[in-house]
Scaffold this motif. Structure first.
Motif, PDB file in Angstrom:
ATOM      1  N   GLN A   1     -17.492  42.319  -6.806  1.00 22.14           N
ATOM      2  CA  GLN A   1     -17.039  41.833  -8.113  1.00 22.14           C
ATOM      3  C   GLN A   1     -16.827  40.318  -8.091  1.00 22.14           C
ATOM      4  N   ILE A   2     -16.261  39.815  -6.993  1.00 23.14           N
ATOM      5  CA  ILE A   2     -16.038  38.373  -6.892  1.00 23.14           C
ATOM      6  C   ILE A   2     -17.376  37.657  -6.730  1.00 23.14           C
ATOM      7  N   VAL A   3     -18.239  38.203  -5.880  1.00 24.28           N
ATOM      8  CA  VAL A   3     -19.549  37.591  -5.672  1.00 24.28           C
ATOM      9  C   VAL A   3     -20.282  37.451  -6.996  1.00 24.28           C
ATOM     10  N   ASP A   4     -20.282  38.519  -7.791  1.00 23.05           N
ATOM     11  CA  ASP A   4     -21.001  38.500  -9.067  1.00 23.05           C
ATOM     12  C   ASP A   4     -20.351  37.572 -10.083  1.00 23.05           C
ATOM     13  N   ARG A   5     -19.027  37.495 -10.056  1.00 20.82           N
ATOM     14  CA  ARG A   5     -18.308  36.731 -11.067  1.00 20.82           C
ATOM     15  C   ARG A   5     -18.360  35.220 -10.809  1.00 20.82           C
ATOM     16  N   VAL A   6     -18.078  34.810  -9.581  1.00 22.43           N
ATOM     17  CA  VAL A   6     -17.919  33.373  -9.332  1.00 22.43           C
ATOM     18  C   VAL A   6     -19.238  32.669  -9.045  1.00 22.43           C
ATOM     19  N   VAL A   7     -20.258  33.429  -8.627  1.00 23.45           N
ATOM     20  CA  VAL A   7     -21.588  32.875  -8.380  1.00 23.45           C
ATOM     21  C   VAL A   7     -21.485  31.625  -7.504  1.00 23.45           C
ATOM     22  N   GLN A   8     -20.891  31.759  -6.332  1.00 24.84           N
ATOM     23  CA  GLN A   8     -20.838  30.644  -5.388  1.00 24.84           C
ATOM     24  C   GLN A   8     -21.338  31.115  -4.038  1.00 24.84           C
ATOM     25  N   GLN A   9     -21.293  30.247  -3.061  1.00 26.94           N
ATOM     26  CA  GLN A   9     -22.064  30.531  -1.857  1.00 26.94           C
ATOM     27  C   GLN A   9     -21.456  31.542  -0.914  1.00 26.94           C
ATOM     28  N   HIS A  10     -20.182  31.868  -1.034  1.00 24.60           N
ATOM     29  CA  HIS A  10     -19.568  32.752  -0.051  1.00 24.60           C
ATOM     30  C   HIS A  10     -19.910  34.214  -0.315  1.00 24.60           C
ATOM     31  N   THR A  11     -19.810  35.010   0.753  1.00 24.90           N
ATOM     32  CA  THR A  11     -20.216  36.402   0.699  1.00 24.90           C
ATOM     33  C   THR A  11     -19.000  37.324   0.771  1.00 24.90           C
TER      34      THR A  11
ATOM     35  N   GLY B   1     -16.855  13.140 -16.460  1.00 29.53           N
ATOM     36  CA  GLY B   1     -15.793  13.855 -17.165  1.00 29.53           C
ATOM     37  C   GLY B   1     -16.226  15.183 -17.729  1.00 29.53           C
ATOM     38  N   ASP B   2     -17.429  15.254 -18.294  1.00 26.50           N
ATOM     39  CA  ASP B   2     -17.905  16.504 -18.873  1.00 26.50           C
ATOM     40  C   ASP B   2     -18.106  17.570 -17.794  1.00 26.50           C
ATOM     41  N   GLU B   3     -18.632  17.156 -16.646  1.00 25.28           N
ATOM     42  CA  GLU B   3     -18.845  18.113 -15.561  1.00 25.28           C
ATOM     43  C   GLU B   3     -17.517  18.614 -15.013  1.00 25.28           C
ATOM     44  N   VAL B   4     -16.551  17.719 -14.907  1.00 21.82           N
ATOM     45  CA  VAL B   4     -15.227  18.123 -14.430  1.00 21.82           C
ATOM     46  C   VAL B   4     -14.634  19.159 -15.366  1.00 21.82           C
ATOM     47  N   GLU B   5     -14.713  18.897 -16.662  1.00 19.06           N
ATOM     48  CA  GLU B   5     -14.148  19.826 -17.643  1.00 19.06           C
ATOM     49  C   GLU B   5     -14.839  21.180 -17.569  1.00 19.06           C
ATOM     50  N   GLN B   6     -16.161  21.165 -17.422  1.00 23.39           N
ATOM     51  CA  GLN B   6     -16.918  22.414 -17.369  1.00 23.39           C
ATOM     52  C   GLN B   6     -16.551  23.229 -16.118  1.00 23.39           C
ATOM     53  N   LYS B   7     -16.532  22.565 -14.953  1.00 21.76           N
ATOM     54  CA  LYS B   7     -16.271  23.291 -13.707  1.00 21.76           C
ATOM     55  C   LYS B   7     -14.810  23.715 -13.603  1.00 21.76           C
ATOM     56  N   THR B   8     -13.913  22.874 -14.101  1.00 20.15           N
ATOM     57  CA  THR B   8     -12.498  23.263 -14.094  1.00 20.15           C
ATOM     58  C   THR B   8     -12.270  24.459 -15.006  1.00 20.15           C
ATOM     59  N   GLY B   9     -12.944  24.453 -16.137  1.00 20.17           N
ATOM     60  CA  GLY B   9     -12.828  25.590 -17.046  1.00 20.17           C
ATOM     61  C   GLY B   9     -13.369  26.866 -16.437  1.00 20.17           C
ATOM     62  N   PHE B  10     -14.458  26.751 -15.675  1.00 28.18           N
ATOM     63  CA  PHE B  10     -15.037  27.919 -15.012  1.00 28.18           C
ATOM     64  C   PHE B  10     -14.075  28.455 -13.958  1.00 28.18           C
ATOM     65  N   LEU B  11     -13.480  27.547 -13.189  1.00 35.40           N
ATOM     66  CA  LEU B  11     -12.496  27.953 -12.181  1.00 35.40           C
ATOM     67  C   LEU B  11     -11.322  28.671 -12.829  1.00 35.40           C
ATOM     68  N   GLN B  12     -10.761  28.082 -13.853  1.00 35.96           N
ATOM     69  CA  GLN B  12      -9.610  28.697 -14.528  1.00 35.96           C
ATOM     70  C   GLN B  12      -9.983  30.046 -15.133  1.00 35.96           C
ATOM     71  N   GLY B  13     -11.210  30.148 -15.649  1.00 38.81           N
ATOM     72  CA  GLY B  13     -11.646  31.421 -16.209  1.00 38.81           C
ATOM     73  C   GLY B  13     -11.727  32.506 -15.145  1.00 38.81           C
ATOM     74  N   ASN B  14     -12.217  32.143 -13.973  1.00 44.25           N
ATOM     75  CA  ASN B  14     -12.296  33.125 -12.884  1.00 44.25           C
ATOM     76  C   ASN B  14     -10.912  33.554 -12.418  1.00 44.25           C
ATOM     77  N   LEU B  15     -10.019  32.587 -12.266  1.00 43.62           N
ATOM     78  CA  LEU B  15      -8.657  32.911 -11.830  1.00 43.62           C
ATOM     79  C   LEU B  15      -7.939  33.765 -12.865  1.00 43.62           C
ATOM     80  N   THR B  16      -8.202  33.488 -14.150  1.00 42.60           N
ATOM     81  CA  THR B  16      -7.599  34.283 -15.229  1.00 42.60           C
ATOM     82  C   THR B  16      -8.161  35.699 -15.222  1.00 42.60           C
ATOM     83  N   HIS B  17      -9.475  35.818 -15.023  1.00 46.27           N
ATOM     84  CA  HIS B  17     -10.123  37.126 -15.033  1.00 46.27           C
ATOM     85  C   HIS B  17      -9.529  38.047 -13.975  1.00 46.27           C
ATOM     86  N   PHE B  18      -9.201  37.493 -12.819  1.00 44.19           N
ATOM     87  CA  PHE B  18      -8.638  38.307 -11.734  1.00 44.19           C
ATOM     88  C   PHE B  18      -7.106  38.238 -11.694  1.00 44.19           C
TER      89      PHE B  18
END
Length: 434
Positions: free
Chosen positions: A31-41, A94-111
């Protein structure tokens, strides 16, 4: 952090432990692998979950380079009492920071772990400076470095965290088999007796942990876990190297020269006396990209048996290790040599380099041209790592004069030592006692 308990449990968490097919026995890590789409297994997440499960009351989880938050979720969702620091520096945009920070917060909120994470979009230096300024009393029991595989960033992350580590803590370092991170770990261990290797995952296979190797260090301020034997995964590779070496020895009846720190293959790399039809070259290097016959380091030739080679040749390697390691390297050379065997060394001539510095020219006039480029006195002192980013392993950590190198070989037990200077180098030969 309950280090002994964690280490005892670690291999039991996985099916096929220590193999490329390793997988967690329990946990919905997909579930984490599918949700966060990052390099860890899933394997990495299971490891982080287990580590956080052995935190003692009041200890905190901290990650440098949290990316999209997968490790944070893995460490927190099954350990409801644990809090975490998360640090990353995504981009100056700034735009990239906002996008990636929002993605991080969304993942933490989801779990459902967002309220237990303190996130800071800052650099490593700034984070620890802020901790000092706030006089934080937090103690990190689990500390993960997943930031860029850069020598300076990895090293300062290890050094700066020390005041906030619990008396017993684990430090998980990602991409440990990349040369910059590997060098940072080695330098940290050399300087810090409280740090010891707990796990050395030497297989640089992205399919296992999603990274090029993994190291876990234990911070043991009171020396309570000194009897723990580290888990070395990849020992099969060392056994394979030994088996391969035995086959190389049996390949012909020629005399064998072990070329330590061989670099890329070059038919003319050895001195003319060692590349005649009477000699068989066996190439050894720390970097698998050099495609050596044997993987090893100048201070650890464990894949090479005692009294097995007729000569050891090492050109421009001794200056890349610390001065206190030089006797270790020379002892290894002597160990693998047959009685009467030859060691042949080449190092930069620091006396000559110093003469140029006295003239006031350290970094202007090239003294000669090497395969890596024009060599100035600055490089002879400090190595090309001073000028070329991302090559810390090419830094020089010690230096030699002709008399100094002669003394080192003599103290190491070599006989009939010959030393001469030329071409901005010092050359030395010594023989193992018959």
């Amino acid at each position: 952090m309950l280090v002994k308990e964690f280490l005892a449990q670690l291999p039991t968490l996985f099916d096929n432990w220590g193999m490329e097919t390793m997988q967690p026995k329990q946990g919905e890590w997909g579930q984490i692998v599918d949700r966060v789409v990052q390099q860890h297994t899933s394997n990495f997440y299971a490891l982080v979950d287990a580590a956080c499960g052995y935190l003692e009351p009041g200890e905190v989880f901290c990650e440098i380079g949290c990316l999209a938050g997968g490790n944070l979720v893995a460490g927190l969702q099954n350990n409801p009492e644990v809090l975490a620091y998360a640090i990353d520096l995504y981009s100056p945009d700034g735009d990239e920071v906002e996008q990636k920070t929002g993605f991080l917060q969304g993942n933490l909120t989801h779990f459902d772990v967002l309220d237990r994470v303190c996130f800071a979009h800052i650099g490593v230096d700034e984070f620890f400076e802020d901790l000092r300024n706030t006089e934080s009393a937090d103690q990190f029991g689990v500390y993960i470095y997943s930031f860029v595989p850069d020598y300076r960033q990895a090293l300062i992350s290890l050094f700066l965290v020390r005041p906030w580590l619990a008396k017993q803590a684990v430090m998980v370092i990602n991409n440990s088999q990349t040369p910059p991170v590997q060098q940072a770990i080695n330098d940290f261990l050399a300087a810090e007796p409280a740090a010891k290797v707990l796990l050395d995952w030497q297989m640089a296979d992205h399919g296992v942990f999603g990274s090029q190797g993994l190291a876990i260090l234990v911070w043991d301020a009171d020396n309570q876990v000194s009897e723990i034997n580290p888990l070395i995964v990849g020992a099969v590779a060392m056994e394979t190297s030994a088996d391969k070496f035995a086959k190389l020895l049996a390949k012909s009846t020629k005399k064998k020269v072990l070329h330590v720190g061989c670099g890329p293959y070059n038919p003319n790399a050895l001195p003319p006396d060692l590349r005649t039809e009477n000699w068989q070259e066996i190439r050894l290097d720390i970097d698998p990209k050099m495609q050596p016959d044997i993987l090893g380091t100048i201070t650890d030739l464990s894949a090479v048996p005692d009294n097995s080679v007729d000569a050891v040749y090492s050109s421009h390697n001794l200056e890349h290790i610390y001065d206190y390691e030089v006797p270790l390297a020379l002892a290894e050379f002597k160990r693998v040599l047959k009685p009467g065997g030859l060691t042949w060394l080449v190092v930069p001539d620091m006396q000559l380099a110093a003469e140029w510095v006295v003239k006031g020219d350290m970094d202007d006039q090239p003294l000669y041209t090497s395969p890596a480029g024009p060599v100035r006195a600055l490089w002879m002192f400090y190595g090309m790592g001073t000028s070329i980013p991302g090559t810390p392993y090419m830094a020089h950590k010690t230096g030699f004069t002709a008399s100094g190198l002669r003394g080192r070989l003599t103290v190491a037990g070599f006989r009939s030592v010959e030393v001469w200077r030329g071409n901005f180098n010092i050359y030395a030969k010594g023989y193992k006692k018959i």
